[in-house]
Design a protein around this motif. Structure first.
Motif, PDB file in Angstrom:
ATOM      1  N   ALA A  14      15.736  12.230 -46.838  1.00  0.00           N
ATOM      2  CA  ALA A  14      15.226  13.528 -46.884  1.00  0.00           C
ATOM      3  C   ALA A  14      14.944  13.990 -45.479  1.00  0.00           C
ATOM      4  O   ALA A  14      15.045  15.017 -45.146  1.00  0.00           O
TER       5      ALA A  14
ATOM      6  N   ARG B  30      10.715  18.798 -45.360  1.00  0.00           N
ATOM      7  CA  ARG B  30      11.434  18.814 -46.850  1.00  0.00           C
ATOM      8  C   ARG B  30      10.891  19.525 -48.036  1.00  0.00           C
ATOM      9  O   ARG B  30       9.509  19.960 -47.633  1.00  0.00           O
TER      10      ARG B  30
ATOM     11  N   SER C 172      16.879   0.220 -53.028  1.00  0.00           N
ATOM     12  CA  SER C 172      17.052   1.268 -52.499  1.00  0.00           C
ATOM     13  C   SER C 172      18.163   1.054 -51.184  1.00  0.00           C
ATOM     14  O   SER C 172      18.789   1.938 -50.800  1.00  0.00           O
TER      15      SER C 172
ATOM     16  N   ASN D 140      19.439  11.577 -54.534  1.00  0.00           N
ATOM     17  CA  ASN D 140      18.083  11.165 -54.981  1.00  0.00           C
ATOM     18  C   ASN D 140      17.925  10.795 -56.279  1.00  0.00           C
ATOM     19  O   ASN D 140      18.948  10.751 -57.159  1.00  0.00           O
ATOM     20  N   ARG D 141      16.861  10.655 -57.318  1.00  0.00           N
ATOM     21  CA  ARG D 141      16.721  10.236 -58.276  1.00  0.00           C
ATOM     22  C   ARG D 141      15.457  10.525 -59.026  1.00  0.00           C
ATOM     23  O   ARG D 141      14.788  11.574 -58.315  1.00  0.00           O
TER      24      ARG D 141
ATOM     25  N   ALA E  89      15.557  14.911 -58.724  1.00  0.00           N
ATOM     26  CA  ALA E  89      16.892  15.079 -59.085  1.00  0.00           C
ATOM     27  C   ALA E  89      16.932  16.023 -60.203  1.00  0.00           C
ATOM     28  O   ALA E  89      17.921  16.846 -60.339  1.00  0.00           O
TER      29      ALA E  89
ATOM     30  N   PHE F 279      13.562   8.860 -49.563  1.00  0.00           N
ATOM     31  CA  PHE F 279      14.771   8.310 -49.219  1.00  0.00           C
ATOM     32  C   PHE F 279      15.336   8.700 -47.736  1.00  0.00           C
ATOM     33  O   PHE F 279      14.819   8.742 -46.934  1.00  0.00           O
TER      34      PHE F 279
ATOM     35  N   PRO G  40      18.844  16.256 -50.312  1.00  0.00           N
ATOM     36  CA  PRO G  40      18.309  14.841 -50.283  1.00  0.00           C
ATOM     37  C   PRO G  40      16.996  14.742 -51.322  1.00  0.00           C
ATOM     38  O   PRO G  40      16.657  13.839 -51.155  1.00  0.00           O
ATOM     39  N   GLY G  41      16.715  15.773 -51.551  1.00  0.00           N
ATOM     40  CA  GLY G  41      15.304  15.877 -52.358  1.00  0.00           C
ATOM     41  C   GLY G  41      14.107  15.568 -51.418  1.00  0.00           C
ATOM     42  O   GLY G  41      13.903  15.988 -50.127  1.00  0.00           O
ATOM     43  N   TYR G  42      13.221  14.608 -51.868  1.00  0.00           N
ATOM     44  CA  TYR G  42      12.096  14.207 -50.892  1.00  0.00           C
ATOM     45  C   TYR G  42      12.149  12.770 -51.025  1.00  0.00           C
ATOM     46  O   TYR G  42      12.781  11.905 -51.841  1.00  0.00           O
TER      47      TYR G  42
ATOM     48  N   TYR H 117      20.459   4.168 -52.488  1.00  0.00           N
ATOM     49  CA  TYR H 117      19.895   5.576 -52.033  1.00  0.00           C
ATOM     50  C   TYR H 117      19.766   5.617 -50.467  1.00  0.00           C
ATOM     51  O   TYR H 117      19.505   6.592 -50.080  1.00  0.00           O
TER      52      TYR H 117
END
Length: 310
Positions: free
Chosen positions: A86, A292, A56, A9-10, A14, A84, A80-82, A60
């Protein structure tokens, strides 16, 4: 023991993961697109790997590129974060098959909650209150018309794979149903590559209240109170508030217990959010579950004083 994590993620999430990992003594690997080369998450991670072009879909969301970055940096896990990937069940499964820990639920759990009609059926079976409506995906507009007449208008048509307010139509009378069905289905098909719809009774003037849960792999589940996200525009949340001004201790316990019951019924693991509609009479109904961490997690952190990322 996890020693190195790749963050798929970013941006803010991230950086939050990087900070948590540094405080826990875990090494981090950032991935970035060509457009994000100078971003903060790239600078603050221990290592960084470019995974593709600015779009993306070329970076990502490109699973092979992320897995290649994981392999060359020899990480133990992927967060994976949120957004994208996740809530991408395929990504979770591929991580498992490549002996990488996916920091989130299994593919089976993501699938069971990702389809909203299926999620509603699962929660109903677990004894969690659900809004009256279709048992699953609608076959056609005629089935929707029959059900709407049975439960009485107004009703809501919702995309089973939807989100962000897309694929949703309020139908107040029979004459509106045909047009609403076609537009909601087409909108969902364009947005999610899935035009399936389900039907629910429309709850007048509800509040939107979500319960933050945390679950481990041993079957222990707790909740960390609620967030009230009733102030919205076009079904998009504008303000999150905790605690909710509409929830007292008794109602909080009832909603929290329902969220825990639902999570245990699917053997949930990790952070998650169970979303409810709260009617004016105090009755609440399951809407969906986000498998998530959410954008809104800092609101809960500010109330409970805990770092949810850790």
């Amino acid at each position: 023991m996890v020693k190195k994590i790749l963050i798929a993620n970013r941006g803010e999430i991230a950086l939050r993961i990087i900070r948590a990992c540094h405080e826990l003594g875990i090494k981090t690997v950032a991935v970035y697109s060509q457009a994000d080369e100078l971003s903060l998450h790239v600078r603050f991670a221990d290592e960084a790997v470019c995974i593709g072009g600015p779009a993306s879909k070329d970076s990502y969301l490109k699973i092979p590129s992320i897995l290649s970055a994981a392999e060359i940096t020899n990480v133990d896990a992927i967060h994976p974060g949120y957004g994208f990937l996740a809530e991408n069940a395929e990504f979770s499964q591929i991580c498992y098959e490549n002996e990488l820990t996916f920091i989130g639920p299994s593919a089976e759990i993501i699938n069971s909650m990702g389809d909203k009609a299926s999620a509603k059926k699962t929660m109903k079976a677990a004894g969690v209150p659900v809004i009256p409506g279709s048992e699953g995906i609608l076959e056609n507009v005629e089935e929707a018309r029959v059900l709407a007449e049975e439960m009485s208008y107004p009703v809501m048509l919702k995309a089973t794979a939807g989100g962000g307010g897309r694929g949703i139509r309020l139908v107040r009378e029979s004459s509106q149903l045909g047009n609403a069905y076609s537009t909601a289905s087409n909108e969902a098909l364009k947005g999610f590559n899935n035009g399936d719809l389900y039907l629910e009774k429309f709850v007048e003037n509800p509040r939107h209240v979500e319960i933050q849960i945390v679950a481990d792999q041993f079957g222990n589940v707790i909740h960390l109170g609620e967030r009230d996200c009733s102030i919205q525009r076009r079904h998009q949340k504008l303000v999150e508030e905790s605690p909710s001004p509409a929830v007292d201790d008794t109602l909080r316990k009832r909603m929290g217990d329902a969220a825990i019951k639902g999570a245990k019924s699917i053997d949930y693991v990790g952070l998650g959010t169970v979303e409810f509609l709260l009617a004016e009479d105090g009755q609440f109904y399951f809407m969906e579950m986000n498998t998530r961490i959410q954008v809104e997690h800092p609101v809960t952190e500010a109330v409970v004083g805990k770092d949810l990322v850790k």
